[in-house]
Write a protein that holds these residues in place. Sequence first.
Motif, PDB file in Angstrom:
ATOM      1  N   ALA A  84      85.136 -19.672 -10.972  1.00 22.93           N
ATOM      2  CA  ALA A  84      84.479 -18.985  -9.859  1.00 22.93           C
ATOM      3  C   ALA A  84      83.513 -19.930  -9.139  1.00 22.93           C
ATOM      4  O   ALA A  84      83.494 -19.998  -7.905  1.00 22.93           O
ATOM      5  CB  ALA A  84      83.745 -17.750 -10.361  1.00 22.93           C
ATOM      6  N   HIS A  85      82.737 -20.679  -9.890  1.00 18.84           N
ATOM      7  CA  HIS A  85      81.783 -21.631  -9.321  1.00 18.84           C
ATOM      8  C   HIS A  85      82.497 -22.701  -8.499  1.00 18.84           C
ATOM      9  O   HIS A  85      82.101 -23.028  -7.376  1.00 18.84           O
ATOM     10  CB  HIS A  85      80.994 -22.271 -10.470  1.00 18.84           C
ATOM     11  CG  HIS A  85      79.983 -23.267 -10.041  1.00 18.84           C
ATOM     12  ND1 HIS A  85      80.237 -24.621 -10.035  1.00 18.84           N
ATOM     13  CD2 HIS A  85      78.715 -23.114  -9.602  1.00 18.84           C
ATOM     14  CE1 HIS A  85      79.158 -25.252  -9.617  1.00 18.84           C
ATOM     15  NE2 HIS A  85      78.219 -24.364  -9.343  1.00 18.84           N
ATOM     16  N   GLU A  86      83.593 -23.236  -9.034  1.00 14.64           N
ATOM     17  CA  GLU A  86      84.377 -24.265  -8.345  1.00 14.64           C
ATOM     18  C   GLU A  86      84.965 -23.741  -7.039  1.00 14.64           C
ATOM     19  O   GLU A  86      84.952 -24.424  -6.020  1.00 14.64           O
ATOM     20  CB  GLU A  86      85.498 -24.740  -9.284  1.00 14.64           C
ATOM     21  CG  GLU A  86      86.396 -25.795  -8.712  1.00 14.64           C
ATOM     22  CD  GLU A  86      85.773 -27.176  -8.621  1.00 14.64           C
ATOM     23  OE1 GLU A  86      86.351 -28.029  -7.940  1.00 14.64           O
ATOM     24  OE2 GLU A  86      84.697 -27.392  -9.225  1.00 14.64           O
ATOM     25  N   ARG A  87      85.483 -22.527  -7.050  1.00 10.98           N
ATOM     26  CA  ARG A  87      86.086 -21.968  -5.846  1.00 10.98           C
ATOM     27  C   ARG A  87      85.034 -21.687  -4.779  1.00 10.98           C
ATOM     28  O   ARG A  87      85.284 -21.893  -3.590  1.00 10.98           O
ATOM     29  CB  ARG A  87      86.876 -20.693  -6.171  1.00 10.98           C
ATOM     30  CG  ARG A  87      88.072 -20.908  -7.097  1.00 10.98           C
ATOM     31  CD  ARG A  87      88.964 -22.074  -6.721  1.00 10.98           C
ATOM     32  NE  ARG A  87      89.440 -21.984  -5.350  1.00 10.98           N
ATOM     33  CZ  ARG A  87      90.017 -22.970  -4.688  1.00 10.98           C
ATOM     34  NH1 ARG A  87      90.193 -24.141  -5.259  1.00 10.98           N
ATOM     35  NH2 ARG A  87      90.422 -22.797  -3.451  1.00 10.98           N
ATOM     36  N   VAL A  88      83.876 -21.223  -5.163  1.00  8.62           N
ATOM     37  CA  VAL A  88      82.809 -21.004  -4.185  1.00  8.62           C
ATOM     38  C   VAL A  88      82.434 -22.337  -3.540  1.00  8.62           C
ATOM     39  O   VAL A  88      82.357 -22.444  -2.314  1.00  8.62           O
ATOM     40  CB  VAL A  88      81.584 -20.320  -4.832  1.00  8.62           C
ATOM     41  CG1 VAL A  88      80.384 -20.367  -3.902  1.00  8.62           C
ATOM     42  CG2 VAL A  88      81.911 -18.888  -5.217  1.00  8.62           C
TER      43      VAL A  88
END
Length: 74
Positions: free
Chosen positions: A59-63
């Motif tokens: 999730a952090h990477e995609r944001v």
Amino acid sequence: MALFSGAETHKRSVLKAVSWRILGTLDTFVISWLLTGKVALAGSIAALEFATKIAWYYAHERVWASIAWGRGAH
């Protein structure tokens, strides 16, 4: 525009998350084993940590993949 679109593909983000998590989970396992002296408990801690942190990392990477800031000229 798709949610969480960016320069990184979803496949690449997943692969990065898995490889990083394997290293992190091995670290957690060793530290847990050293602190508790119990392999089974260390394994349980590492397994739970693997499942939760890989989801958070993805999730952090995609944001961050969807944020243009800091990438240079646009």
